[in-house]
Design a protein around this motif. Structure first.
Motif, PDB file in Angstrom:
ATOM      1  N   VAL A 103      32.230  -6.465   8.873  1.00  0.00           N
ATOM      2  CA  VAL A 103      31.581  -7.560   8.852  1.00  0.00           C
ATOM      3  C   VAL A 103      32.473  -8.884   8.336  1.00  0.00           C
ATOM      4  O   VAL A 103      33.032  -8.753   7.375  1.00  0.00           O
ATOM      5  N   THR A 104      32.917  -9.767   9.411  1.00  0.00           N
ATOM      6  CA  THR A 104      33.659 -10.739   9.004  1.00  0.00           C
ATOM      7  C   THR A 104      32.693 -12.280   9.148  1.00  0.00           C
ATOM      8  O   THR A 104      31.601 -12.010   9.768  1.00  0.00           O
ATOM      9  N   ARG A 105      33.290 -13.198   8.719  1.00  0.00           N
ATOM     10  CA  ARG A 105      32.745 -14.737   8.858  1.00  0.00           C
ATOM     11  C   ARG A 105      33.793 -15.697   9.069  1.00  0.00           C
ATOM     12  O   ARG A 105      34.675 -15.628   8.569  1.00  0.00           O
ATOM     13  N   PHE A 106      33.215 -16.761   9.652  1.00  0.00           N
ATOM     14  CA  PHE A 106      33.952 -18.059   9.935  1.00  0.00           C
ATOM     15  C   PHE A 106      33.159 -18.891   9.108  1.00  0.00           C
ATOM     16  O   PHE A 106      31.688 -18.989   9.566  1.00  0.00           O
ATOM     17  N   ALA A 107      33.829 -19.659   8.033  1.00  0.00           N
ATOM     18  CA  ALA A 107      32.801 -20.315   7.212  1.00  0.00           C
ATOM     19  C   ALA A 107      33.311 -21.902   6.994  1.00  0.00           C
ATOM     20  O   ALA A 107      34.038 -22.394   5.971  1.00  0.00           O
ATOM     21  N   PHE A 124      39.390 -17.492  15.296  1.00  0.00           N
ATOM     22  CA  PHE A 124      39.908 -16.130  16.319  1.00  0.00           C
ATOM     23  C   PHE A 124      39.919 -14.743  15.641  1.00  0.00           C
ATOM     24  O   PHE A 124      39.989 -13.797  15.684  1.00  0.00           O
ATOM     25  N   ILE A 125      40.753 -15.134  14.189  1.00  0.00           N
ATOM     26  CA  ILE A 125      41.002 -13.857  13.647  1.00  0.00           C
ATOM     27  C   ILE A 125      39.837 -13.127  13.245  1.00  0.00           C
ATOM     28  O   ILE A 125      39.674 -11.975  13.173  1.00  0.00           O
ATOM     29  N   ASN A 126      38.963 -13.972  12.679  1.00  0.00           N
ATOM     30  CA  ASN A 126      37.842 -13.352  11.909  1.00  0.00           C
ATOM     31  C   ASN A 126      36.954 -12.859  13.371  1.00  0.00           C
ATOM     32  O   ASN A 126      36.366 -11.681  13.037  1.00  0.00           O
ATOM     33  N   TYR A 127      36.783 -13.562  14.448  1.00  0.00           N
ATOM     34  CA  TYR A 127      35.906 -13.118  15.570  1.00  0.00           C
ATOM     35  C   TYR A 127      36.441 -11.840  16.077  1.00  0.00           C
ATOM     36  O   TYR A 127      35.799 -10.765  16.475  1.00  0.00           O
ATOM     37  N   LEU A 128      37.813 -11.784  16.337  1.00  0.00           N
ATOM     38  CA  LEU A 128      38.350 -10.639  17.071  1.00  0.00           C
ATOM     39  C   LEU A 128      38.443  -9.500  16.216  1.00  0.00           C
ATOM     40  O   LEU A 128      38.184  -8.470  16.699  1.00  0.00           O
ATOM     41  N   TYR A 129      38.575  -9.409  15.066  1.00  0.00           N
ATOM     42  CA  TYR A 129      38.572  -8.159  14.196  1.00  0.00           C
ATOM     43  C   TYR A 129      37.089  -7.537  14.189  1.00  0.00           C
ATOM     44  O   TYR A 129      36.902  -6.596  14.310  1.00  0.00           O
ATOM     45  N   HIS A 297      35.477  -7.781   5.222  1.00  0.00           N
ATOM     46  CA  HIS A 297      36.853  -8.496   5.418  1.00  0.00           C
ATOM     47  C   HIS A 297      36.840 -10.120   5.435  1.00  0.00           C
ATOM     48  O   HIS A 297      36.111 -10.624   6.171  1.00  0.00           O
ATOM     49  N   VAL A 298      37.579 -10.737   4.600  1.00  0.00           N
ATOM     50  CA  VAL A 298      37.850 -12.241   4.732  1.00  0.00           C
ATOM     51  C   VAL A 298      39.265 -12.644   4.985  1.00  0.00           C
ATOM     52  O   VAL A 298      40.216 -12.075   4.470  1.00  0.00           O
ATOM     53  N   PHE A 299      39.403 -13.445   6.199  1.00  0.00           N
ATOM     54  CA  PHE A 299      40.633 -13.781   6.556  1.00  0.00           C
ATOM     55  C   PHE A 299      40.577 -15.369   6.425  1.00  0.00           C
ATOM     56  O   PHE A 299      39.644 -16.148   7.108  1.00  0.00           O
ATOM     57  N   ARG A 300      41.290 -16.013   5.482  1.00  0.00           N
ATOM     58  CA  ARG A 300      41.340 -17.162   5.412  1.00  0.00           C
ATOM     59  C   ARG A 300      42.669 -17.802   4.891  1.00  0.00           C
ATOM     60  O   ARG A 300      43.837 -17.089   4.506  1.00  0.00           O
ATOM     61  N   ALA A 301      42.858 -18.907   5.077  1.00  0.00           N
ATOM     62  CA  ALA A 301      44.281 -19.668   4.793  1.00  0.00           C
ATOM     63  C   ALA A 301      44.648 -19.505   3.232  1.00  0.00           C
ATOM     64  O   ALA A 301      43.884 -19.269   2.312  1.00  0.00           O
ATOM     65  N   LYS A 302      46.100 -19.501   3.334  1.00  0.00           N
ATOM     66  CA  LYS A 302      46.915 -19.321   2.086  1.00  0.00           C
ATOM     67  C   LYS A 302      46.445 -20.116   1.039  1.00  0.00           C
ATOM     68  O   LYS A 302      46.351 -20.168  -0.105  1.00  0.00           O
ATOM     69  N   GLU A 303      46.030 -21.496   1.471  1.00  0.00           N
ATOM     70  CA  GLU A 303      45.630 -22.509   0.556  1.00  0.00           C
ATOM     71  C   GLU A 303      44.252 -22.072  -0.446  1.00  0.00           C
ATOM     72  O   GLU A 303      44.082 -22.554  -1.337  1.00  0.00           O
TER      73      GLU A 303
END
Ligand code: GLU
Length: 559
Positions: A103-107, A124-129, A297-303
Motif C-alpha cells: 500500500v503506497t500513497r501520494f500525499a 510515479f514512484i508510489n503509483y508504479l510500486y 511503503h512510503v517514498f518521499r523526498a530527502k527533505e
C-alpha cells in the motif's frame, strides 16, 4: 578533460547507433538520453556529456550511412540490432514487498496544482510500486493547514493525476479525520505521554537548544486535559498553546526533542470552515494516517528525512509497526521550482496568465505545452530511487517527449510573422506532401499553391532575399524582394528547402514561453483537434490549444 576516453567511446557508440537507426542522422537529445540511461552517474555532468555528444554528432552525421554501419560493426556489433521495444524497464524490486499487500500513497498538500517535481518522483514512484505489486495506491490530500489550503486545489490535483494516467484506488482527505486526531491526542495526554506547552515558539526554541524542559511538562495528565479542552474551546490565541510529545530533551537530534503534535489556527478552512481551531501538525497526522490506511511503503523526498525520524517516534509511542520508508534525492531541472506563493503573486499581478501559463513548471502548463504522460513516467523510472540529487536538463525531458510525440505528430507547414511574395512564371497547382514521413499509410495532404500569393516566414524572407531556394514540393524560385522568379521543379542538391503557405490558409497563434507569434498554416491544420500534437515543419512540435473560427491557437512544445 571533460569526459574520459571510455565515456567518449560510449558516446561514439550510441551516436553511431542512433544515426544508423534514423537514416544516418543522429539526434543529440536521443543520444544523451541513451548515454545517461547506460551510465546514470553521468547525469551529474550533463554539461560535459552534452558538449561531447554535440561534437561527436557533428562528426558522425557527416559520414555516409554505410560508413557509420561499418564503424559500429567494428566497435559494438551487438548494437547494430534494434532491440525489441521493452514496455518499461521497470523499477527495482522492493525489500519486503509482497504481491497484493503493498500500500503506497501520494500525499500532497492542496495548496495549488501539481508541479513537475511532484510528477517526477512522489507521484510515479508510489503509483508504479503499488501497481507493480498489485497493491493499493492512495491519494491523500494533506489539508491540515486551514490558511494555506486552497479550495480549488483538491480538484486540480485529481485532474492532474488523471492526465498522467494515475488512478488512485482511494482518496483520503485529512480534514475529514479531525476526530481521530483528537482521540489520539487525548490518548497520549491521558497516558502522560503528551502535554500542553504554553511557551511561545521563541521561548521553546531557546529551551530546546539548551536541552531544558518546558515548565508545563511535569504537570499531571488532569491539568493537561484541562488545557487541552480549553484549546478546543478556543480559550487560547494562536501560538499560545501547542500539544507536544514527551520525548527526551537531551536527544542529540533537536527535531526529536518534544516535537509538536497539534496547534491552534483560527483560519477558515475551505472544507470544514471554522468548525475546528486545533489542527494536527504534519508528522502527527501523517503517522496516524499511514497507520490507519495500512501504508506499507512510503517514498518521499530527502527533505523529509528529519520528519521520517519524528514519525518513527510516533509509531513507537503508539506501538505500531512503521512502514518501509525511502527518502529519495531531488530531481533538479533548471527553473523548475517555483513556489506556490510566487505563482499566486504572478497570477495576481498578471505576470502569468494562470496556473497553466506555459512559462510555469506546473503539471498543467507542461500538459498544455504537449508533454505527455509517458514522458514523465519514463523519466521517473529512469531516475528510479536514487538517493543522490539528480540534475537533468530540459533537453532530457524534451528528448523523451520528442520520441513519444514524433510518431503521433502530423506534419504541417506554417510560417510565422508572414511576408507575402509573388512568384512569377508558375501556374497555380496543388502540391502533395506526406502527412508523416515515417507513416506512408497516413497518406498525403494536398496543399494548394497560388504563385501570386505565397507566404514565407519573415525570418526566411530576410535571409533568402537575392537567393535561389526551393519551396518545398512546389519548385525552385529566385527571390528579389517581394517578387520572385520561378526556376523550375528540378531538385538541386544542396539547395535550401523552405516552407511556405499560400491560399487558402488558416491563421495561427503560437504561444511560446517568452512571446506569442502570429502566423499562417496550411489548411490541413484545421483537421487537428484540441490536444493533438503537430509538427510545424522546422519550428518544432506544438499542441493545439484552442480552435475558434478561422484561428488555431497552438502552444509550442520543443524542437
Ligand atoms: N504533505 C507532504 C508533502 O507534500 C507529504 C510528505 C510525505 O509524507 O510523503 O511534502
Amino acid at each position: 578533460m571533460a569526459v574520459s576516453r571510455m565515456e567518449r567511446e560510449l558516446i561514439v557508440r550510441y551516436c553511431l547507433q542512433n544515426a544508423i537507426f534514423y537514416k544516418g542522422k543522429a539526434n543529440p537529445g536521443a543520444v544523451i538520453g541513451k548515454v545517461m540511461a547506460d551510465q546514470p552517474e553521468l547525469r551529474k555532468r550533463v554539461a560535459d556529456v552534452k558538449k561531447e555528444v554535440m561534437s561527436v554528432v557533428r562528426i558522425v552525421n557527416r559520414m555516409k550511412l554505410d560508413e557509420q554501419e561499418k564503424r559500429l560493426k567494428k566497435l559494438a556489433p551487438k548494437m547494430m540490432k534494434r532491440l525489441p521495444k521493452k514496455k518499461s524497464r521497470g523499477l527495482p524490486e522492493l525489500k519486503g514487498a509482497v504481491n497484493g499487500k503493498v500500500v503506497t500513497r501520494f500525499a500532497p498538500s492542496p495548496t495549488g496544482p501539481l508541479s513537475l517535481p511532484h510528477l517526477l518522483r512522489p507521484v510515479f514512484i508510489n503509483y508504479l510500486y503499488a501497481r507493480k505489486y498489485k497493491g493499493k495506491f492512495i491519494l491523500r490530500l494533506e489539508d491540515t493547514d486551514p490558511v494555506k489550503t486552497l479550495k480549488e486545489a483538491y480538484k486540480w490535483i485529481q485532474e492532474d493525476l488523471k492526465r498522467v494516467g494515475v488512478r488512485p484506488d482511494k482518496v483520503v482527505i485529512k480534514s475529514q479525520h479531525m476526530e481521530l486526531y483528537y482521540r489520539k491526542a487525548e490518548e497520549l495526554i491521558k497516558r502522560g505521554r503528551a502535554y500542553v506547552c504554553l511557551c511561545s515558539a521563541e521561548k521553546f526554541r531557546g529551551l530546546k537548544l539548551k536541552k531544558e524542559h518546558c515548565p508545563e511538562r511535569g504537570r499531571s495528565a488532569e491539568e493537561n486535559m484541562k488545557d487541552w479542552k480549553a484549546m478546543l474551546k478556543g480559550k487560547f490565541y494562536e501560538g499560545e498553546a501547542v500539544v507536544r510529545l514527551k520525548t527526551d530533551m537531551s536527544n542529540p537530534n533537536p527535531v526529536l526533542r518534544d516535537p509538536p503534535l497539534l496547534r491552534i489556527s483560527y483560519g477558515k478552512h475551505p472544507k470544514v470552515g471554522t468548525r475546528y481551531n486545533v489542527w494536527p501538525l504534519y508528522n502527527f497526522a501523517c503517522a496516524i494516517e499511514d497507520h490507519d490506511q495500512g501504508v506499507t511503503h512510503v517514498f518521499r523526498a530527502k527533505e523529509h528525512e528529519h520528519n521520517t525520524a519524528v514519525q518513527k517516534l510516533m509509531y513507537k509511542e503508539f506501538g505500531w509497526k512503521p512502514p518501509f520508508v525511502v527518502n529519495f534525492g531531488m530531481i533538479y531541472l533548471p527553473d523548475s521550482k517555483a513556489h506556490i506563493r510566487d505563482i499566486k503573486r504572478w497570477i495576481a499581478d498578471g505576470t502569468v496568465s494562470g496556473w497553466d501559463d506555459p512559462k510555469l513548471p506546473t503539471a498543467r502548463a507542461l500538459f498544455r505545452r504537449g508533454f505527455q504522460a509517458e514522458t514523465f513516467r519514463e523519466l521517473a523510472i529512469t531516475c528510479g530511487l536514487s538517493k543522490t540529487d539528480i540534475r537533468i536538463g530540459w533537453e532530457n525531458l524534451e528528448g523523451i517527449n520528442r520520441k513519444v510525440v514524433d510518431p503521433r505528430a502530423n506534419r504541417v507547414m506554417a510560417v510565422l510573422d508572414p511576408v507575402e511574395i509573388m512568384v512569377h512564371g508558375a501556374k497555380a497547382r496543388t502540391v502533395e506532401l506526406k502527412v508523416h514521413p515515417d507513416f506512408p499509410k497516413r497518406g498525403m495532404r494536398k496543399v494548394k499553391a497560388v504563385p501570386h500569393h505565397m507566404y514565407l516566414s519573415r525570418h526566411d524572407w530576410r535571409v533568402l532575399r537575392k537567393h535561389e531556394f526551393r519551396l518545398i514540393g512546389f519548385g525552385n524560385v529566385y527571390l528579389k524582394d517581394y517578387q520572385a522568379e520561378y526556376r523550375g521543379d528540378k531538385i538541386v542538391k544542396g539547395m535550401q528547402k523552405v516552407q511556405w503557405v499560400s491560399r487558402p490558409h488558416v491563421r495561427i497563434k503560437l504561444i511560446m514561453p517568452e512571446e506569442t507569434k502570429e502566423g499562417l498554416a496550411e489548411p490541413s491544420i484545421s483537421k487537428a483537434k484540441v490536444g493533438d500534437i503537430v509538427q510545424l515543419e522546422r519550428t518544432g512540435f506544438a499542441r493545439v490549444d484552442k480552435k475558434t473560427k478561422g484561428l488555431v491557437t497552438l502552444v509550442f512544445s520543443h524542437k
